[in-house]
Enzyme design. Structure first.
Site, PDB file in Angstrom:
ATOM      1  N   ASN A  66       3.033 -10.467   9.264  1.00  0.00           N
ATOM      2  CA  ASN A  66       2.481  -9.945  10.513  1.00  0.00           C
ATOM      3  C   ASN A  66       1.273  -9.056  10.198  1.00  0.00           C
ATOM      4  O   ASN A  66       1.294  -8.305   9.221  1.00  0.00           O
ATOM      5  CB  ASN A  66       3.525  -9.117  11.256  1.00  0.00           C
ATOM      6  CG  ASN A  66       4.653  -9.981  11.791  1.00  0.00           C
ATOM      7  OD1 ASN A  66       4.421 -11.084  12.274  1.00  0.00           O
ATOM      8  ND2 ASN A  66       5.883  -9.482  11.700  1.00  0.00           N
ATOM      9  N   VAL A 120       5.210  -1.723   9.874  1.00  0.00           N
ATOM     10  CA  VAL A 120       5.119  -1.012   8.597  1.00  0.00           C
ATOM     11  C   VAL A 120       3.801  -1.425   7.941  1.00  0.00           C
ATOM     12  O   VAL A 120       3.582  -2.624   7.675  1.00  0.00           O
ATOM     13  CB  VAL A 120       6.313  -1.317   7.675  1.00  0.00           C
ATOM     14  CG1 VAL A 120       6.154  -0.576   6.345  1.00  0.00           C
ATOM     15  CG2 VAL A 120       7.637  -0.936   8.350  1.00  0.00           C
ATOM     16  N   HIS A 146       3.627  -7.132   3.715  1.00  0.00           N
ATOM     17  CA  HIS A 146       4.912  -7.675   3.284  1.00  0.00           C
ATOM     18  C   HIS A 146       5.097  -9.056   3.865  1.00  0.00           C
ATOM     19  O   HIS A 146       4.572  -9.368   4.936  1.00  0.00           O
ATOM     20  CB  HIS A 146       6.069  -6.757   3.695  1.00  0.00           C
ATOM     21  CG  HIS A 146       6.064  -6.395   5.142  1.00  0.00           C
ATOM     22  ND1 HIS A 146       5.229  -5.426   5.658  1.00  0.00           N
ATOM     23  CD2 HIS A 146       6.752  -6.889   6.191  1.00  0.00           C
ATOM     24  CE1 HIS A 146       5.430  -5.323   6.969  1.00  0.00           C
ATOM     25  NE2 HIS A 146       6.342  -6.212   7.312  1.00  0.00           N
ATOM     26  N   HIS A 177       7.874 -11.725   5.217  1.00  0.00           N
ATOM     27  CA  HIS A 177       9.244 -11.934   5.686  1.00  0.00           C
ATOM     28  C   HIS A 177       9.716 -13.317   5.232  1.00  0.00           C
ATOM     29  O   HIS A 177       8.994 -14.302   5.407  1.00  0.00           O
ATOM     30  CB  HIS A 177       9.303 -11.932   7.215  1.00  0.00           C
ATOM     31  CG  HIS A 177       8.947 -10.637   7.866  1.00  0.00           C
ATOM     32  ND1 HIS A 177       9.888  -9.806   8.427  1.00  0.00           N
ATOM     33  CD2 HIS A 177       7.753 -10.036   8.078  1.00  0.00           C
ATOM     34  CE1 HIS A 177       9.287  -8.755   8.965  1.00  0.00           C
ATOM     35  NE2 HIS A 177       7.984  -8.866   8.760  1.00  0.00           N
TER      36      HIS A 177
HETATM   37  P1  5GP Z   1       6.714  -5.830  10.450  1.00  0.00           P
HETATM   38  O1  5GP Z   1       7.103  -5.758  11.900  1.00  0.00           O
HETATM   39  O2  5GP Z   1       5.845  -4.667  10.031  1.00  0.00           O
HETATM   40  O3  5GP Z   1       6.161  -7.162  10.055  1.00  0.00           O
HETATM   41  O4  5GP Z   1       8.083  -5.736   9.661  1.00  0.00           O
HETATM   42  C1  5GP Z   1       8.660  -4.545   9.247  1.00  0.00           C
HETATM   43  C2  5GP Z   1      10.110  -4.854   8.976  1.00  0.00           C
HETATM   44  O5  5GP Z   1      10.649  -3.785   8.221  1.00  0.00           O
HETATM   45  C3  5GP Z   1      10.969  -4.976  10.246  1.00  0.00           C
HETATM   46  O6  5GP Z   1      11.547  -6.281  10.293  1.00  0.00           O
HETATM   47  C4  5GP Z   1      11.986  -3.858  10.105  1.00  0.00           C
HETATM   48  O7  5GP Z   1      13.269  -4.237  10.557  1.00  0.00           O
HETATM   49  C5  5GP Z   1      11.971  -3.575   8.612  1.00  0.00           C
HETATM   50  N1  5GP Z   1      12.295  -2.203   8.259  1.00  0.00           N
HETATM   51  C6  5GP Z   1      11.765  -1.079   8.823  1.00  0.00           C
HETATM   52  N2  5GP Z   1      12.281   0.031   8.240  1.00  0.00           N
HETATM   53  C7  5GP Z   1      13.137  -0.430   7.278  1.00  0.00           C
HETATM   54  C8  5GP Z   1      13.965   0.253   6.332  1.00  0.00           C
HETATM   55  O8  5GP Z   1      14.023   1.477   6.249  1.00  0.00           O
HETATM   56  N3  5GP Z   1      14.708  -0.534   5.509  1.00  0.00           N
HETATM   57  C9  5GP Z   1      14.665  -1.912   5.550  1.00  0.00           C
HETATM   58  N4  5GP Z   1      15.439  -2.571   4.677  1.00  0.00           N
HETATM   59  N5  5GP Z   1      13.892  -2.563   6.436  1.00  0.00           N
HETATM   60  C10 5GP Z   1      13.137  -1.835   7.286  1.00  0.00           C
END
Ligand code: 5GP
Length: 116
Positions: free
Chosen positions: A86, A95, A99, A101
């Site tokens: 994303n 975040v 990264h 997924h």
């Molecule tokens: P984004 O939305 O930025 O692509 O994905 C961030 C991902 O990080 C989300 O799917 C969210 O659930 C995961 N996430 C956020 N905080 C934490 C955390 O403290 N630990 C873990 N294991 N995952 C997290």
């Protein structure tokens, strides 16, 4: 800027780590969107895909290779999986450390909703 993922890398925040090497770390997503949902995070700080430099391009390849290796090791590579990066608000990035997924473990359905 430090993110929650930096804190996981530094072991300041617990996570279910499934793989780590010198370049990257992989751990289970805290709010899984599929039966298997693992995040592959480079140790080099890069906020979004927009910030990736040409010199850093191999980092994305390393994430993809690590995800495919994980799928093979865990036995679901043939069944299939989805990888997603994303970028910024319209994609729902929360975040700001690049990264990848990895989503798997069940038929994931068609990707997205077509725009009319
Ligand atoms: P984004 O939305 O930025 O692509 O994905 C961030 C991902 O990080 C989300 O799917 C969210 O659930 C995961 N996430 C956020 N905080 C934490 C955390 O403290 N630990 C873990 N294991 N995952 C997290």
């Amino acid at each position: 800027m430090s993110t929650i993922f930096d804190r996981i890398i530094r072991r300041e925040v617990p996570a279910d780590i499934v793989y780590e090497d010198e370049q990257l770390i992989a751990f289970r997503d805290i709010a899984p969107q599929a039966p298997i949902h693992v995040l592959f995070v480079p140790k080099t700080p890069i906020a979004t895909l927009n910030d990736l430099t040409p010199e850093q391009a191999p980092i994305i390849g390393q994430l993809a290779l690590a995800a495919a290796d994980y799928a093979k090791r865990e036995g679901f590579a043939q069944a299939g999986y989805r990888t997603v990066i994303n970028c910024n608000g319209d994609a729902g990035q929360t975040v700001f450390q690049v990264h990848l997924h990895l989503l798997a473990g069940a038929p994931l359905g068609h990707f997205g909703t077509p725009i009319r």
